[in-house]
Design an enzyme around this catalytic site. Structure first.
Site, PDB file in Angstrom:
ATOM      1  N   LYS A  71       9.630  13.443  10.351  1.00 30.03           N
ATOM      2  CA  LYS A  71       9.482  12.325   9.411  1.00 30.03           C
ATOM      3  C   LYS A  71      10.659  12.331   8.442  1.00 30.03           C
ATOM      4  CE  LYS A  71       5.415  10.231   7.280  1.00 30.03           C
ATOM      5  NZ  LYS A  71       4.158  10.527   6.592  1.00 30.03           N
TER       6      LYS A  71
HETATM    7  O1  G3P Z   1       1.152   7.760   5.461  1.00 32.41           O
HETATM    8  C1  G3P Z   1       1.572   7.518   4.146  1.00 32.41           C
HETATM    9  C2  G3P Z   1       0.461   7.805   3.247  1.00 32.41           C
HETATM   10  O2  G3P Z   1       0.216   9.175   3.177  1.00 32.41           O
HETATM   11  C3  G3P Z   1       0.540   7.225   1.918  1.00 32.41           C
HETATM   12  O3  G3P Z   1      -0.766   6.895   1.630  1.00 32.41           O
HETATM   13  O4  G3P Z   1      -2.668   6.376   0.228  1.00 32.41           O
HETATM   14  O5  G3P Z   1      -0.831   7.897  -0.608  1.00 32.41           O
HETATM   15  O6  G3P Z   1      -0.442   5.461  -0.350  1.00 32.41           O
HETATM   16  P1  G3P Z   1      -1.194   6.648   0.141  1.00 32.41           P
END
Ligand code: G3P
Length: 223
Positions: free
Chosen positions: A88
């Protein structure tokens, strides 16, 4: 559509894998920190444990470095860990160069922190295997994350880019359904959003009725 779970929590990954519908896992440094994982040895061990639970599925492991050489060194180490590791890489200038480097070496990548169609176009041109638009975080700032998925779908289809659209920062079951309607290739979300797809009150009411009728009929036969 592939289903990935967005967590570094081994119990949740196991629970999703046991459902039989899990195609992979995405992690990020915040999710690793949430599990108390730090230091190279612990991090590598944890990714290996995730890969073992997921079996055939892809596991996105994020580099911490932000310079080209650092990303290459870290990415190569991660890729060597297990054949299912997808490196990533953040959407920054050196990240684009790293995506190109890894694509030429046959190492699969996931370009993360994507918030615009222009960024997604660059990631595809650099040969990213996956691009991760963060739809929930766009919603958080009063824009529509799903519009971005639609835009990227159109652009990739126009030119036949093979980069898979991995809808990330998914927060709830409607995000998943909408992404499936638009044609995202993959979604990654929390276990709660995946399990919420199961739920419908008419299913519960219907099942209770079936079981009650079956019991009544069995009692009538006995009497
Ligand atoms: O895959 C990306 C993710 O981990 C971000 O999610 O909920 O932290 O915006 P969030």
């Amino acid at each position: 559509m592939k289903f990935f779970i967005d967590t570094a929590n081994l119990d949740q990954i196991r629970e999703a894998a046991e459902l039989g519908i899990l195609d992979g896992v995405t992690t990020n440094p915040s999710l690793m920190a949430k599990e108390g994982i730090s230091g190279k040895d612990q991090v590598m061990k944890h990714y290996k444990a995730i890969c073992e639970i997921v079996g055939d599925g892809d596991v996105s492991a994020e580099v911490i470095a932000t310079d080209l050489q650092g990303m290459i060194t870290e990415g190569e180490e991660l890729a060597e860990l297990h054949p299912n590791i997808v490196v990533k890489i953040p959407m920054i200038k050196d990240g684009i160069k790293a995506l190109k480097y890894f694509s030429e070496k046959g190492i699969r990548t996931n370009c993360t922190l994507v918030f615009s169609a222009g960024q997604a176009l660059l990631a595809a041109k650099a040969g990213a295997s996956y691009v991760s638009p963060f739809i929930g975080r766009l919603d958080d700032v009063s824009t529509d994350g799903l519009d971005l998925i639609e835009q990227i779908r159109l652009i990739y289809d126009n030119y036949g880019f093979e980069t898979e659209i991995l809808a990330a920062s998914v927060r709830h079951p409607m995000h998943i359904i909408n992404c499936a309607e638009i044609g995202a290739d993959v979604m990654t979300g929390p276990l709660s959003a995946i399990l919420a797809l199961l739920k419908h009150p008419l299913t519960d009411i219907g099942l209770a009725q079936f079981l009650a009728d079956h019991k009544k009929a069995a009692e009538a036969v006995k009497a």
